[in-house]
Design an enzyme around this catalytic site. Structure first.
Site, PDB file in Angstrom:
ATOM      1  N   ASP A 177     -19.899 -26.899  51.337  1.00 13.89           N
ATOM      2  CA  ASP A 177     -21.222 -27.060  50.142  1.00 13.89           C
ATOM      3  C   ASP A 177     -20.663 -28.412  48.947  1.00 13.89           C
ATOM      4  OD1 ASP A 177     -22.574 -27.200  47.936  1.00 13.89           O
ATOM      5  OD2 ASP A 177     -21.822 -24.501  47.504  1.00 13.89           O
ATOM      6  N   HIS A 236     -33.219 -28.469  51.623  1.00 12.12           N
ATOM      7  CA  HIS A 236     -32.366 -28.708  50.772  1.00 12.12           C
ATOM      8  C   HIS A 236     -30.760 -30.095  50.541  1.00 12.12           C
ATOM      9  CE1 HIS A 236     -29.537 -27.117  47.360  1.00 12.12           C
ATOM     10  NE2 HIS A 236     -28.993 -27.552  46.922  1.00 12.12           N
TER      11      HIS A 236
END
Length: 430
Positions: free
Chosen positions: A244, A338
């Site tokens: 992330d 995303h």
């Protein structure tokens, strides 16, 4: 959760090379106490640990032991701490509202107290008064304490004319399910450290310093992987198991300061070298996410789960090929992935410095985990940073059905305090 990564925390070996408060390379008495109580010695970037035993006193002065506890961030500087430092293992985000009747004078006294406490604790020293001894045996543990002002702070202190336009309330987003009681606030404090007790010690000191000037509005607790837990420094993983933050802007980028910090000549003048923090509590619907196959999860994100490489090929740092298609003519990185949607080059260059913490607040009555991300991002202007990216995510991010935005806040974080100053002094005494 835009696809950008934070600079990694220093290794123990690097922390040992950081100058101490006297400008040398020693460690404080408290740091030595913290190391002496350790059960193992962290070695270099590999993060391996070995036990050590008492040995006869050497004929020459010993090299000070190093540990996670010896890492130290500086309180005074051009920017406040807690923005460009690497991710820390433990964090607390806290918002306060000024008490009824408290105004500019009380706010100035509070920021003076908080700054004094932050400077001492970040140096590994005791709180200036009524120290609880919770962190007595530890070193600074890379503690950072950061302060910011919310929209309502300026009304309560009579400083409405000094409120930046960039602090205007964020627009509503379709993915919002916001709890107002856990959103906004007059004052914000971000605490991070690589030791849970050091972080908690700072939280209690800050709360006690608030006294009668401010009351707690909300508090959130978070965590990240402990430095040294992996064989080498790497991008953090979130609770979905994804790397992330791969494309986070880096301080070495030529345009980093322009994107993340208000320029020295910026307006208002008291925000020079400051930044704006967007804080979002993002619930991850982990039960739904974990039912997906790894291949489907990778289609949602646009990157390989194992190593963060884009689906278009290469490794984690390989530029994503947005035009690459498969044998059927379909984009290998889906249009609603995303990672595709959050790319700065698809958002007019909008860039955020992400510095989040994961959280887990237990389970609902049906066993559903209350867990996710305490999303914190930094930018010179949220209207050019967070807002355009979140608007685009709102319009069709494949990840949106697996997350829920439950709290939100925006804070103006002034530049760092010079020696002898407190944070926000140029605003409150200007």
């Amino acid at each position: 959760m835009p696809d950008q990564s934070v600079p990694q925390a220093r290794t123990s070996a690097e922390a040992a090379e950081a100058p101490d408060s006297t400008g040398g390379h020693g460690v404080s008495r408290r740091e030595l106490l913290g190391t002496a109580g350790a059960t193992g010695l962290v070695l270099g970037a590999a993060g391996g640990a070995v036990g050590y035993a008492a040995a006869p006193a050497p004929a020459t002065p010993a090299t000070p032991l190093t540990s996670v506890g010896s890492g130290r961030a500086m309180f005074h500087g051009k920017h406040q701490p807690g923005i460009t430092e690497g991710l820390q293992a433990r964090g607390h985000l806290v918002a306060f509202d000024l008490a009824a009747g408290a105004g500019r004078k009380e706010a100035a006294a509070l920021l003076r107290r908080w700054s004094t406490t932050a400077e001492r604790l970040m140096a590994g020293e005791a709180a200036p008064h009524d120290d609880t001894d919770v962190a007595r045996d530890a070193g600074p543990s890379s503690l950072t304490i950061t302060f910011g002002f919310g929209h309502g702070f300026f009304d309560r202190t009579g400083l409405e004319k000094q409120r930046p336009s960039a602090l205007d309330p964020l627009p509503d987003f379709s993915s919002d399910h916001l709890d107002k009681a856990r959103s906004d606030g007059d004052l914000w404090v971000q605490i991070g450290a690589n030791d849970a007790l050091v972080a908690f010690h700072a939280l209690r000191a800050i709360q006690k310093d608030a006294g009668g000037a401010a009351r707690l509005r909300w508090q959130m607790n978070g965590f990240n992987r402990t430095p040294g837990a992996t064989a080498h420094p790497m991008t953090a993983r979130n609770l979905m198991g994804q790397l992330d933050g791969t494309r986070n802007p880096k301080p070495t980028d030529s345009d980093f300061d322009r994107r993340i910090f208000v320029p020295a000549s910026g307006e208002p003048a008291w925000m020079a070298n400051g930044s704006y923090a967007v804080v979002r509590r993002i619930r991850m619907l982990l039960d739904d996410w974990e039912k997906l196959s790894v291949a489907t999860q990778e289609q949602v994100i646009g990157r390989r789960k194992a190593n963060g490489a884009p689906l278009s090929g290469g490794d984690e740092t390989t530029p994503m090929d947005l035009e690459k298609s498969d044998s059927k003519g379909n984009y290998v990185v889906p249009l609603n992935a995303h990672a595709r949607i959050t790319r700065p080059d698809t958002n007019g260059g909008a860039a955020l410095l992400r510095r989040p913490f994961s959280y887990h607040d237990g389970f609902e009555a049906d066993g559903t985990p209350d867990a996710g991300l305490l999303f914190v991002c930094w930018q010179a202007d949220p209207l050019r940073g967070f807002v355009p990216v979140q608007r685009k995510l709102d319009r069709g991010d494949a990840l949106s059905q697996f997350i829920r935005h439950e709290a939100s806040a925006l804070f103006a974080v002034p530049g760092g305090a010079a020696k002898g100053e407190y944070v926000g002094q140029r605003l409150l005494e200007g």
